[in-house]
Write a protein that holds these residues in place. Structure first.
Motif, PDB file in Angstrom:
ATOM      1  N   LEU A   4      52.775  56.705  73.610  1.00  0.00           N
ATOM      2  CA  LEU A   4      51.825  56.835  72.510  1.00  0.00           C
ATOM      3  C   LEU A   4      52.298  55.931  71.377  1.00  0.00           C
ATOM      4  N   ILE A 165      40.394  55.638  70.224  1.00  0.00           N
ATOM      5  CA  ILE A 165      41.080  56.546  71.159  1.00  0.00           C
ATOM      6  C   ILE A 165      41.522  57.802  70.416  1.00  0.00           C
ATOM      7  N   ASN A 166      41.221  58.944  71.010  1.00  0.00           N
ATOM      8  CA  ASN A 166      41.573  60.221  70.389  1.00  0.00           C
ATOM      9  C   ASN A 166      41.789  61.261  71.483  1.00  0.00           C
ATOM     10  N   ILE A 170      41.720  60.182  75.548  1.00  0.00           N
ATOM     11  CA  ILE A 170      42.981  59.500  75.831  1.00  0.00           C
ATOM     12  C   ILE A 170      43.386  59.630  77.298  1.00  0.00           C
ATOM     13  N   GLN A 171      43.012  60.723  77.946  1.00  0.00           N
ATOM     14  CA  GLN A 171      43.343  60.859  79.370  1.00  0.00           C
ATOM     15  C   GLN A 171      42.579  59.847  80.223  1.00  0.00           C
ATOM     16  N   VAL A 173      41.546  56.996  79.236  1.00  0.00           N
ATOM     17  CA  VAL A 173      42.125  55.687  78.930  1.00  0.00           C
ATOM     18  C   VAL A 173      43.376  55.460  79.775  1.00  0.00           C
ATOM     19  N   ARG A 174      44.254  56.442  79.822  1.00  0.00           N
ATOM     20  CA  ARG A 174      45.456  56.291  80.632  1.00  0.00           C
ATOM     21  C   ARG A 174      45.115  56.105  82.107  1.00  0.00           C
ATOM     22  N   ALA A 181      48.650  54.128  75.034  1.00  0.00           N
ATOM     23  CA  ALA A 181      47.472  54.160  74.167  1.00  0.00           C
ATOM     24  C   ALA A 181      47.919  54.105  72.717  1.00  0.00           C
ATOM     25  N   VAL A 183      46.838  54.606  68.719  1.00  0.00           N
ATOM     26  CA  VAL A 183      45.880  55.365  67.921  1.00  0.00           C
ATOM     27  C   VAL A 183      46.145  55.139  66.438  1.00  0.00           C
ATOM     28  N   LEU A 200      48.311  64.837  71.552  1.00  0.00           N
ATOM     29  CA  LEU A 200      48.074  63.552  72.239  1.00  0.00           C
ATOM     30  C   LEU A 200      49.132  63.291  73.301  1.00  0.00           C
ATOM     31  N   THR A 204      48.536  62.905  77.338  1.00  0.00           N
ATOM     32  CA  THR A 204      48.909  61.712  78.098  1.00  0.00           C
ATOM     33  C   THR A 204      49.896  62.019  79.210  1.00  0.00           C
TER      34      THR A 204
END
Length: 206
Positions: A4, A165-166, A170-171, A173-174, A181, A183, A200, A204
């Motif tokens: 992160l 991304i929030n 975020i999941q 995105v990963r 990621a 933020v 977060l 992740t």
């Protein structure tokens, strides 16, 4: 280690009632180990003072401190590295100035920019912009998850996605293949930066 990456924004932090050093310390205390100081409107002296303050915090938590764009600030405070965009100082010149041991990140917005950077002496790529954000009004260049995935599939460098991304996305995105990621408001703009960071990181890692 979690991936992160906190990118700072003093204005967003102030709107949430926080100072930037408070946000960074709370985020590091919660587990953030990558911090980028990005300030577009500060004077050089104010930027420098803030840089020294954040360096003391990141060193305490063994976190990496990257300076956005300002090579002079990065050198003055002996930061861990510099992040540059496509319109900033060319990364080749940045490397010649900071030396071989510092981290250099480059923003990539599309496959053409990725191709142009192929073989460059870079340490990671910042892939932007994934989702709409309050700071980006032009949505024609948004990558979305498919665009993000396409770029990640074409590079072996570590990649950090950024842009809107929030905790809600975020999941996904990963899962698109990024290394991590980045933020901004998802930490800087929250009532409790510590709790926001913890959530977060949990998302992740789950």
């Amino acid at each position: 280690m979690n991936r992160l990456y906190l990118v700072t924004d003093s204005a967003i932090a102030r709107q949430a009632g926080h100072t930037l050093p408070f946000v960074v310390e709370e985020a590091c205390r919660a587990g953030v180990r990558w911090v980028q100081l990005r300030e577009k409107d500060l004077s050089t002296r104010a930027f420098l003072d803030l840089g020294f303050a954040l360096k003391r915090i990141t060193q305490t938590y063994n976190a990496t401190l990257i300076i956005n764009d300002r090579v002079d600030i990065a050198l003055a405070i002996d930061a861990d590295g510099v992040h540059v965009g496509q319109d900033d100082m060319p990364h080749e010149i940045v490397r010649s100035l900071v030396g071989p041991d510092k981290i250099i990140g480059l923003s990539i917005n599309n496959l053409a920019e990725l191709e142009a950077a192929r073989g460059a002496d870079l340490d990671y790529l910042g892939i932007a912009t994934v989702f709409p954000t309050g700071t980006k009004q032009d949505t024609s260049s948004l990558l979305g998850l498919d665009g993000l995935r396409a770029i990640c599939q074409q590079t072996t460098l570590p990649t950090f996605a950024i842009g809107g991304i929030n905790a809600t996305n975020i999941q996904s995105v990963r899962q698109a293949g990024v290394s991590g990621a980045a933020v901004v408001s998802a930490i800087c703009g929250q009532p409790s930066p510590y709790e926001a960071t913890r959530e977060l990181i949990h998302l992740t890692n789950s």
